[in-house]
Design a protein around this motif. Structure first.
Motif, PDB file in Angstrom:
ATOM      1  N   HIS A  26     -20.299  -2.879   0.712  1.00 57.44           N
ATOM      2  CA  HIS A  26     -19.038  -2.422   1.297  1.00 57.44           C
ATOM      3  C   HIS A  26     -18.350  -3.484   2.148  1.00 57.44           C
ATOM      4  N   MET A  29     -16.771  -5.970  -1.111  1.00 59.85           N
ATOM      5  CA  MET A  29     -15.911  -5.419  -2.160  1.00 59.85           C
ATOM      6  C   MET A  29     -14.461  -5.694  -1.811  1.00 59.85           C
TER       7      MET A  29
ATOM      8  N   ALA B  23      -4.581  -8.594   5.269  1.00 55.49           N
ATOM      9  CA  ALA B  23      -5.641  -8.457   4.272  1.00 55.49           C
ATOM     10  C   ALA B  23      -6.912  -9.180   4.690  1.00 55.49           C
ATOM     11  N   HIS B  26      -8.834  -7.523   7.708  1.00 55.49           N
ATOM     12  CA  HIS B  26      -9.612  -6.307   7.428  1.00 55.49           C
ATOM     13  C   HIS B  26     -10.674  -6.508   6.350  1.00 55.49           C
ATOM     14  N   GLN B  27     -10.526  -7.540   5.547  1.00 53.66           N
ATOM     15  CA  GLN B  27     -11.577  -7.834   4.571  1.00 53.66           C
ATOM     16  C   GLN B  27     -12.834  -8.395   5.253  1.00 53.66           C
TER      17      GLN B  27
ATOM     18  N   GLN C  27     -18.011  -0.111   5.666  1.00 55.27           N
ATOM     19  CA  GLN C  27     -16.765   0.410   5.105  1.00 55.27           C
ATOM     20  C   GLN C  27     -15.746   0.695   6.209  1.00 55.27           C
ATOM     21  N   PHE C  28     -16.192   1.307   7.296  1.00 51.62           N
ATOM     22  CA  PHE C  28     -15.226   1.836   8.254  1.00 51.62           C
ATOM     23  C   PHE C  28     -15.013   0.988   9.512  1.00 51.62           C
ATOM     24  N   THR C  31     -11.406   0.074  11.326  1.00 50.03           N
ATOM     25  CA  THR C  31     -10.346   1.072  11.134  1.00 50.03           C
ATOM     26  C   THR C  31      -9.647   1.374  12.466  1.00 50.03           C
ATOM     27  N   SER C  48     -16.596  11.384   3.175  1.00 47.60           N
ATOM     28  CA  SER C  48     -16.846  10.268   2.264  1.00 47.60           C
ATOM     29  C   SER C  48     -18.348  10.018   2.061  1.00 47.60           C
TER      30      SER C  48
ATOM     31  N   TYR D  25      -4.928  -1.863   2.743  1.00 44.47           N
ATOM     32  CA  TYR D  25      -5.522  -2.038   1.424  1.00 44.47           C
ATOM     33  C   TYR D  25      -6.966  -2.524   1.555  1.00 44.47           C
ATOM     34  N   HIS D  26      -7.172  -3.560   2.330  1.00 43.97           N
ATOM     35  CA  HIS D  26      -8.525  -4.124   2.428  1.00 43.97           C
ATOM     36  C   HIS D  26      -9.443  -3.318   3.342  1.00 43.97           C
ATOM     37  N   GLN D  27      -8.871  -2.496   4.213  1.00 44.68           N
ATOM     38  CA  GLN D  27      -9.717  -1.627   5.028  1.00 44.68           C
ATOM     39  C   GLN D  27     -10.328  -0.504   4.189  1.00 44.68           C
ATOM     40  N   PHE D  28      -9.522   0.104   3.330  1.00 44.18           N
ATOM     41  CA  PHE D  28      -9.968   1.350   2.700  1.00 44.18           C
ATOM     42  C   PHE D  28     -10.467   1.215   1.264  1.00 44.18           C
ATOM     43  N   MET D  29     -10.236   0.056   0.635  1.00 44.81           N
ATOM     44  CA  MET D  29     -10.776  -0.147  -0.708  1.00 44.81           C
ATOM     45  C   MET D  29     -12.286   0.073  -0.667  1.00 44.81           C
ATOM     46  N   GLY D  30     -12.794   0.782  -1.671  1.00 46.67           N
ATOM     47  CA  GLY D  30     -14.241   0.975  -1.743  1.00 46.67           C
ATOM     48  C   GLY D  30     -14.728   2.272  -1.115  1.00 46.67           C
ATOM     49  N   THR D  31     -13.835   2.975  -0.405  1.00 45.48           N
ATOM     50  CA  THR D  31     -14.238   4.239   0.213  1.00 45.48           C
ATOM     51  C   THR D  31     -14.552   5.287  -0.855  1.00 45.48           C
TER      52      THR D  31
END
Lengths: 120, 120, 120, 120
Positions: A26, A29, B23, B26-27, C27-28, C31, C48, D25-31
């Motif tokens: 995670h 990705m 991007a 947050h990546q 993942q989070f 945020t 999720s 986009y990059h925070q939530f991708m993969g959720t």
């Protein structure tokens, strides 16, 4: 070996192996990657996972054919579960766990599995 | 230059510069990093951002003092907004935008700002 | 119970519990969250995680005091390991594992640990 | 309006709109997301984006058909660029920018674009 809660080294080794796979998946990705940068990204993921406690080996492979197939008009794509193959070895006390992420084409799923548990 | 919607090259260059900063931030936030791996992670982030359309230069610096100050007992930490300094140059048609992320200590905020807009 | 590779249900339950914690954490993290949105974010993370195989319970708590302390001038902050407390229950065949993420102030570390292993 | 560096409100509004799209986009991708949880995830993303400076509206839509098509045997999938449609309105001083992410099937690319720029 069992601590006061009945949790063994083997339990901990497996739990830690799971953490490492879930985390790296995670974290990375969605990272932009191309044929030219794939080996550098593999190395950066390996380095980052290696820092974490009880990891003694990591091997990351990004599938170049899938990378090429997924490339957009700008000749890169976002790293996704289809193209990632990772093997992590975690050693907790005397227990060594080999765990792996690889894409299961039938299940359409980046499967994480235990490959081997060894007591040293 | 204006296209049919009244959107200019300058507008697009600024929009694209913002996308790249949002991007990458947050990546890569949360990536494990140490004194030993920081330069490899800087390079991997630079490579990944460089792949994206209209980026012609990226410079990533992870503050080693903050990295050291944030390190846990395992001698690494998670990359966070406090320790990151990034400069991106985006060129869209004849407009070049220099944009930057750096931590503002007073605001407690990883500030993203436009540093310079040039028409080539 | 042992399958052909000597991997037991208990092994799998622990491995899966680790995966879930590692995954949700990475993942989070990052945020944007505020006092007003914290409960919605807690619920979204719970939903999720609940989707994933063998999860039968998840409880996410974002520490409101730390959230307030970390807030920037725009009255929000990025979710980080200091403010997150998560309890996940994974059941694989007859083995139930309670696992948890909570911040260890002394270690400066979002500790993931096994709280209880039960055979049903 | 131009500040001392020749950067206008329009420039800032576009830069900020880009930041918001790249970041979410990059925070939530993969959720992990399913038919049952999609609306909660849409709401959580909207809330999280709304917290950020100069955002005055966000609308997130996850394409239910693509979600169904991408679902694995556990009836969920990871949020990806193909299924995401987001509209963000950013207002900086008197300039309002409508910006959007939607998947371009021909380009195989989650295209981020400026839809409208208005001076209030």
């Amino acid at each position: 070996m069992t601590d006061q809660d009945g949790i063994t080294s083997r339990d901990r080794a497996l739990f830690e192996a799971g953490i490492k796979l879930g985390a790296l998946y995670h974290q990375f990705m969605g990272t932009p990657v191309s044929m030219e940068t794939a080996s550098k990204l593999e190395a950066a993921i390996e380095k980052s996972v290696s820092l974490q406690p009880w990891v003694n080996h990591v091997k990351v492979r990004i599938d170049r054919e899938k990378l090429r197939a997924n490339a957009n008009q700008f000749k890169y794509c976002e790293l996704n579960g289809e193209m990632l193959d990772v093997m992590v070895v975690v050693t907790y006390e005397r227990v060594e766990v080999h765990a792996r992420i690889s894409y299961d084409e039938d299940m359409k799923y980046p499967l994480m599995r235990i490959e081997r548990i060894t007591t040293l």
